[in-house]
Write a protein that holds these residues in place. Structure first.
Motif, PDB file in Angstrom:
ATOM      1  N   PHE A 142      -8.696   8.962 -70.680  1.00 10.95           N
ATOM      2  CA  PHE A 142      -8.284   7.595 -70.991  1.00 10.95           C
ATOM      3  C   PHE A 142      -7.429   6.996 -69.880  1.00 10.95           C
ATOM      4  CE2 PHE A 142      -8.752   9.142 -75.553  1.00 10.95           C
ATOM      5  CZ  PHE A 142     -10.034   8.631 -75.667  1.00 10.95           C
ATOM      6  N   VAL A 143      -6.560   7.788 -69.283  1.00 15.37           N
ATOM      7  CA  VAL A 143      -5.744   7.298 -68.160  1.00 15.37           C
ATOM      8  C   VAL A 143      -6.645   6.938 -66.976  1.00 15.37           C
ATOM      9  CG1 VAL A 143      -4.027   7.990 -66.426  1.00 15.37           C
ATOM     10  CG2 VAL A 143      -3.612   8.455 -68.853  1.00 15.37           C
ATOM     11  N   THR A 144      -7.644   7.779 -66.720  1.00 12.48           N
ATOM     12  CA  THR A 144      -8.579   7.506 -65.619  1.00 12.48           C
ATOM     13  C   THR A 144      -9.357   6.221 -65.863  1.00 12.48           C
ATOM     14  OG1 THR A 144      -8.779   9.867 -65.148  1.00 12.48           O
ATOM     15  CG2 THR A 144     -10.526   8.446 -64.313  1.00 12.48           C
ATOM     16  N   VAL A 167      -8.478  19.738 -75.685  1.00 15.47           N
ATOM     17  CA  VAL A 167      -9.164  18.473 -75.976  1.00 15.47           C
ATOM     18  C   VAL A 167      -8.183  17.312 -75.874  1.00 15.47           C
ATOM     19  CG1 VAL A 167     -10.279  17.130 -77.814  1.00 15.47           C
ATOM     20  CG2 VAL A 167     -10.993  19.485 -77.393  1.00 15.47           C
ATOM     21  N   ALA A 168      -7.004  17.462 -76.448  1.00 17.20           N
ATOM     22  CA  ALA A 168      -6.008  16.390 -76.424  1.00 17.20           C
ATOM     23  C   ALA A 168      -5.595  16.033 -74.999  1.00 17.20           C
ATOM     24  CB  ALA A 168      -4.781  16.795 -77.239  1.00 17.20           C
ATOM     25  N   ILE A 169      -5.347  17.034 -74.185  1.00 13.73           N
ATOM     26  CA  ILE A 169      -4.917  16.786 -72.799  1.00 13.73           C
ATOM     27  C   ILE A 169      -6.065  16.211 -71.973  1.00 13.73           C
ATOM     28  CG2 ILE A 169      -4.155  17.925 -70.675  1.00 13.73           C
ATOM     29  CD1 ILE A 169      -2.560  19.854 -72.564  1.00 13.73           C
ATOM     30  N   ASP A 226      -8.415   3.664 -67.777  1.00 15.61           N
ATOM     31  CA  ASP A 226      -7.467   2.554 -67.654  1.00 15.61           C
ATOM     32  C   ASP A 226      -7.180   2.224 -66.191  1.00 15.61           C
ATOM     33  OD1 ASP A 226      -7.281   2.291 -70.393  1.00 15.61           O
ATOM     34  OD2 ASP A 226      -5.337   3.318 -70.551  1.00 15.61           O
ATOM     35  N   ALA A 227      -6.933   3.243 -65.382  1.00 16.77           N
ATOM     36  CA  ALA A 227      -6.626   3.026 -63.968  1.00 16.77           C
ATOM     37  C   ALA A 227      -7.830   2.446 -63.220  1.00 16.77           C
ATOM     38  CB  ALA A 227      -6.191   4.337 -63.317  1.00 16.77           C
ATOM     39  N   THR A 228      -9.016   2.929 -63.533  1.00 13.87           N
ATOM     40  CA  THR A 228     -10.229   2.413 -62.890  1.00 13.87           C
ATOM     41  C   THR A 228     -10.454   0.948 -63.260  1.00 13.87           C
ATOM     42  OG1 THR A 228     -11.198   4.620 -62.896  1.00 13.87           O
ATOM     43  CG2 THR A 228     -12.715   2.779 -62.623  1.00 13.87           C
ATOM     44  N   ALA A 229     -10.272   0.620 -64.525  1.00 16.76           N
ATOM     45  CA  ALA A 229     -10.435  -0.769 -64.963  1.00 16.76           C
ATOM     46  C   ALA A 229      -9.392  -1.672 -64.319  1.00 16.76           C
ATOM     47  CB  ALA A 229     -10.347  -0.855 -66.484  1.00 16.76           C
TER      48      ALA A 229
END
Length: 110
Positions: A82-84, A74-76, A86-89
């Motif tokens: 969240f990285v995806t 779950v953590a990974i 952030d990168a998309t935004a």
């Protein structure tokens, strides 16, 4: 700190949904607690960029309502999510600004 409570609650909700998607939904308040502890740990350990590894470890330690392998997954998965996002935004904002600076569809420079 108080102004970040809604964001942390939403992050915890997203993490709970990741847990549910993996078939092992943890206790809601335990996930909220574990997520908050994990993010605070990531912020406090400044030498570690983005708290990478720290947040995940803190989440696994605090998410007592999940089996350890599921908590790690779950953590990974939540981190990758969240990285995806952030990168998309960031890409969307970059393209928006590039389009706006180019004059958009009503460019009178032509």
């Amino acid at each position: 700190v108080v102004t970040h409570i809604p964001a942390w609650f939403t992050i915890a909700l997203a993490t709970l949904l990741v847990s549910a998607a993996l078939g092992t939904p943890g206790d809601f308040w335990n996930i909220v607690f574990a997520t908050t502890v994990a993010w605070i740990a990531g912020f406090l350990l400044l030498p570690v960029p983005g708290g990478i590894g720290i947040r995940e470890s803190a989440f696994v330690a605090a998410a007592t309502s999940l089996p350890v392998p599921i908590a790690a997954t779950v953590a990974i998965t939540a981190r990758l999510l969240f990285v995806t996002v952030d990168a998309t935004a960031a890409l969307a904002l970059y393209l928006f600004e590039a389009f706006r600076e180019a004059g958009g569809p009503n460019d009178q420079k032509r």
